[in-house]
Design a protein around this motif. Sequence first.
Motif, PDB file in Angstrom:
ATOM      1  N   TYR A   1      48.125  16.330  39.601  1.00 61.35           N
ATOM      2  CA  TYR A   1      47.996  17.630  38.940  1.00 61.35           C
ATOM      3  C   TYR A   1      48.125  17.378  37.441  1.00 61.35           C
ATOM      4  CZ  TYR A   1      48.388  20.091  43.353  1.00 61.35           C
ATOM      5  OH  TYR A   1      48.162  20.570  44.606  1.00 61.35           O
ATOM      6  N   THR A   2      46.979  17.284  36.797  1.00 60.98           N
ATOM      7  CA  THR A   2      46.950  16.924  35.385  1.00 60.98           C
ATOM      8  C   THR A   2      46.376  18.083  34.577  1.00 60.98           C
ATOM      9  OG1 THR A   2      46.704  14.587  35.898  1.00 60.98           O
ATOM     10  CG2 THR A   2      45.900  15.277  33.750  1.00 60.98           C
ATOM     11  N   PHE A   3      46.965  18.351  33.440  1.00 60.36           N
ATOM     12  CA  PHE A   3      46.435  19.421  32.573  1.00 60.36           C
ATOM     13  C   PHE A   3      46.713  19.085  31.117  1.00 60.36           C
ATOM     14  CE2 PHE A   3      50.470  21.317  31.378  1.00 60.36           C
ATOM     15  CZ  PHE A   3      51.316  20.825  32.370  1.00 60.36           C
ATOM     16  N   ARG A   4      45.978  19.765  30.256  1.00 53.50           N
ATOM     17  CA  ARG A   4      46.157  19.521  28.824  1.00 53.50           C
ATOM     18  C   ARG A   4      47.138  20.543  28.268  1.00 53.50           C
ATOM     19  NH1 ARG A   4      44.124  15.862  26.004  1.00 53.50           N
ATOM     20  NH2 ARG A   4      42.712  15.199  27.631  1.00 53.50           N
ATOM     21  N   ASP A   5      48.125  20.078  27.526  1.00 55.95           N
ATOM     22  CA  ASP A   5      49.053  20.979  26.854  1.00 55.95           C
ATOM     23  C   ASP A   5      48.296  21.628  25.692  1.00 55.95           C
ATOM     24  OD1 ASP A   5      50.949  22.139  25.215  1.00 55.95           O
ATOM     25  OD2 ASP A   5      52.452  20.577  25.571  1.00 55.95           O
ATOM     26  N   GLU A   6      48.071  22.931  25.810  1.00 56.01           N
ATOM     27  CA  GLU A   6      47.244  23.627  24.817  1.00 56.01           C
ATOM     28  C   GLU A   6      47.833  23.515  23.409  1.00 56.01           C
ATOM     29  OE1 GLU A   6      44.413  24.889  25.329  1.00 56.01           O
ATOM     30  OE2 GLU A   6      44.341  24.889  27.538  1.00 56.01           O
ATOM     31  N   LEU A   7      49.138  23.343  23.330  1.00 54.86           N
ATOM     32  CA  LEU A   7      49.774  23.386  22.014  1.00 54.86           C
ATOM     33  C   LEU A   7      49.554  22.120  21.189  1.00 54.86           C
ATOM     34  CD1 LEU A   7      53.074  25.225  22.912  1.00 54.86           C
ATOM     35  CD2 LEU A   7      51.006  26.149  21.856  1.00 54.86           C
ATOM     36  N   ASN A   8      49.499  20.973  21.859  1.00 53.21           N
ATOM     37  CA  ASN A   8      49.318  19.747  21.066  1.00 53.21           C
ATOM     38  C   ASN A   8      48.242  18.814  21.625  1.00 53.21           C
ATOM     39  OD1 ASN A   8      50.525  18.741  23.290  1.00 53.21           O
ATOM     40  ND2 ASN A   8      52.444  18.158  22.313  1.00 53.21           N
ATOM     41  N   GLY A   9      47.539  19.291  22.645  1.00 52.76           N
ATOM     42  CA  GLY A   9      46.413  18.508  23.159  1.00 52.76           C
ATOM     43  C   GLY A   9      46.787  17.337  24.051  1.00 52.76           C
ATOM     44  N   GLU A  10      48.112  17.170  24.328  1.00 54.24           N
ATOM     45  CA  GLU A  10      48.534  16.044  25.160  1.00 54.24           C
ATOM     46  C   GLU A  10      48.139  16.254  26.624  1.00 54.24           C
ATOM     47  OE1 GLU A  10      52.615  13.875  23.739  1.00 54.24           O
ATOM     48  OE2 GLU A  10      52.739  15.805  24.722  1.00 54.24           O
ATOM     49  N   SER A  11      47.826  15.163  27.303  1.00 56.02           N
ATOM     50  CA  SER A  11      47.554  15.255  28.737  1.00 56.02           C
ATOM     51  C   SER A  11      48.861  15.030  29.499  1.00 56.02           C
ATOM     52  CB  SER A  11      46.524  14.209  29.146  1.00 56.02           C
ATOM     53  OG  SER A  11      46.310  14.289  30.534  1.00 56.02           O
ATOM     54  N   LEU A  12      49.238  16.020  30.314  1.00 59.59           N
ATOM     55  CA  LEU A  12      50.491  15.945  31.061  1.00 59.59           C
ATOM     56  C   LEU A  12      50.206  15.983  32.561  1.00 59.59           C
ATOM     57  CD1 LEU A  12      52.595  18.526  28.985  1.00 59.59           C
ATOM     58  CD2 LEU A  12      52.543  16.032  28.751  1.00 59.59           C
ATOM     59  N   THR A  13      51.129  15.445  33.342  1.00 63.87           N
ATOM     60  CA  THR A  13      50.943  15.411  34.796  1.00 63.87           C
ATOM     61  C   THR A  13      52.253  15.742  35.498  1.00 63.87           C
ATOM     62  OG1 THR A  13      49.117  13.822  34.718  1.00 63.87           O
ATOM     63  CG2 THR A  13      50.407  13.856  36.737  1.00 63.87           C
ATOM     64  N   LEU A  14      52.141  16.567  36.543  1.00 71.67           N
ATOM     65  CA  LEU A  14      53.305  16.820  37.403  1.00 71.67           C
ATOM     66  C   LEU A  14      53.575  15.535  38.164  1.00 71.67           C
ATOM     67  CD1 LEU A  14      52.457  20.318  38.908  1.00 71.67           C
ATOM     68  CD2 LEU A  14      54.457  19.755  37.509  1.00 71.67           C
ATOM     69  N   ARG A  15      54.778  15.045  38.134  1.00 77.54           N
ATOM     70  CA  ARG A  15      55.049  13.695  38.668  1.00 77.54           C
ATOM     71  C   ARG A  15      54.642  13.572  40.144  1.00 77.54           C
ATOM     72  NH1 ARG A  15      61.663  14.278  38.835  1.00 77.54           N
ATOM     73  NH2 ARG A  15      61.676  15.857  40.480  1.00 77.54           N
ATOM     74  N   PRO A  16      53.855  12.536  40.465  1.00 77.10           N
ATOM     75  CA  PRO A  16      53.509  12.305  41.871  1.00 77.10           C
ATOM     76  C   PRO A  16      54.529  11.419  42.570  1.00 77.10           C
ATOM     77  CG  PRO A  16      52.164  10.924  40.450  1.00 77.10           C
ATOM     78  CD  PRO A  16      53.066  11.713  39.538  1.00 77.10           C
ATOM     79  N   GLU A  17      55.436  10.820  41.809  1.00 77.39           N
ATOM     80  CA  GLU A  17      56.466   9.936  42.363  1.00 77.39           C
ATOM     81  C   GLU A  17      57.538   9.739  41.299  1.00 77.39           C
ATOM     82  OE1 GLU A  17      56.518   5.854  42.006  1.00 77.39           O
ATOM     83  OE2 GLU A  17      56.272   6.518  39.951  1.00 77.39           O
ATOM     84  N   GLY A  18      58.642   9.070  41.645  1.00 73.24           N
ATOM     85  CA  GLY A  18      59.779   9.025  40.733  1.00 73.24           C
ATOM     86  C   GLY A  18      60.052   7.710  40.022  1.00 73.24           C
TER      87      GLY A  18
END
Length: 411
Positions: A58-75
């Motif tokens: 689950y990857t999305f772009r942080d609209e505020l600074n353009g960073e690509s973030l992901t909900l962790r798939p593992e720890g």
Amino acid sequence: MNDLLPAQAARYRRLVECVAGVLARYGYSELRTPVLERTELFVRTIGEVTDIVEKEMYTFRDELNGESLTLRPEGTAACVRAAIEHNMLYGTPQRLWYEGPMFRHERPQKGRYRQFHQVGCEAIGFAGPDIDAEQIVLCARLWRELGLQDVSLEINSLGDAATRAAHRERLVAYFEQHRELLDEDALRRLHANPLRILDTKNPAMQQMVAEAPKLVDMLDAESAAHFDGVRERLADAGVACTLNPRLVRGLDYYNRTVFEWVTTRLGAQGTICAGGRYDGLVEQLGGRAAPACGFAMGLERILALIDDGDALGGLQPPAAYIVHQGEPAARFAVEVAEGLRDLGHAVVVHGGGGKFAAQMKRADASGAQYALIVGEAEVAARKVGVKPLRVAGEQQMLAPDAVAALLSGHC
Ligand code: HAM
């Protein structure tokens, strides 16, 4: 993604408490990291050509600074990142554990969810086979304490990077020789990820795959000695294991020992816990080189294995439910409840008014051992009426101290 209703949430909590208790006995400390990380962390560690990174994040772009973030798939990646970032690894090996939701965009089915929960543990800064074995023995203890049956251990060694590269070459050459037997899927994976062909479910390919060159037969001397060391220690501890030369794991960071705890009781999603050694990951993420080993267990799968009415139990009913009529009684009820709570008793004060009879029905439905009844006469006497709800018995008038003593007898 599931909602956990109160009875399920109570079982979940107790399971985590039980696992945490076992981990504490082996010297592990809890670490909590955010559910979001930079996408790059997972791409670099789990590997670009893995199912998780290619199609499940689950990857999305942080609209505020353009960073690509992901909900962790593992720890594991986040745990290592945090240990490096907080300078935890200088000279001190660490035994860490974590718990929480992980996210993978997989096709949901029984035992496979898009938000699922893991307890994972990572031992960072340990090179010897003793730590791999200790973690496996820890798991075996946990299954015993949870009363899990029909769980078995599969183990393999992936050797070092050079062994894996040599094995990969031999594997591709072998599959090329048997090209006529490869299905479409296998042909697609032939060069990108030939190891995954070993996982094929296609019956027509089984025999050919079974005879493919095995990594474990090609191990370098040090990895072979390490693997023997792990198995000797497991034998010392009386933990049985099966060598599974086809066990390769779906994440790229592993080397040497890999293992999975599997059950036949959960259908296709039978792996309840999995892990292994990842000696290169700390350095790869910018830390000073430190060998490491860890595993994670799927809590939904473990909960599904533990039958209802088991050691984890269901909801804990309150010790007492207080019914009351009139404003002075309502206030005295709160005073009594707070006094009992000071002593550790769970007490529910009826809310929302209503006749005594209707309130008593609620008291019964709450599962409480006792109804405490407060009316005008009780307020005047500073006592409460006490009626047992689960056994036959007369109602009696008791002072709050006597009620506390009675409830203590039921704890
Ligand atoms: P993993 O094999 O990807 O390894 O996941 C570990 C466990 O999480 C699986 O064995 C399974 O029980 C559970 N699990 C995985 N995906 C799902 C899902 N979609 N639904 C329900 N349960 C699931 C890791 O995550 C590594 N980080 C383990 C590790 C720690 N290796 C070294 N340290």
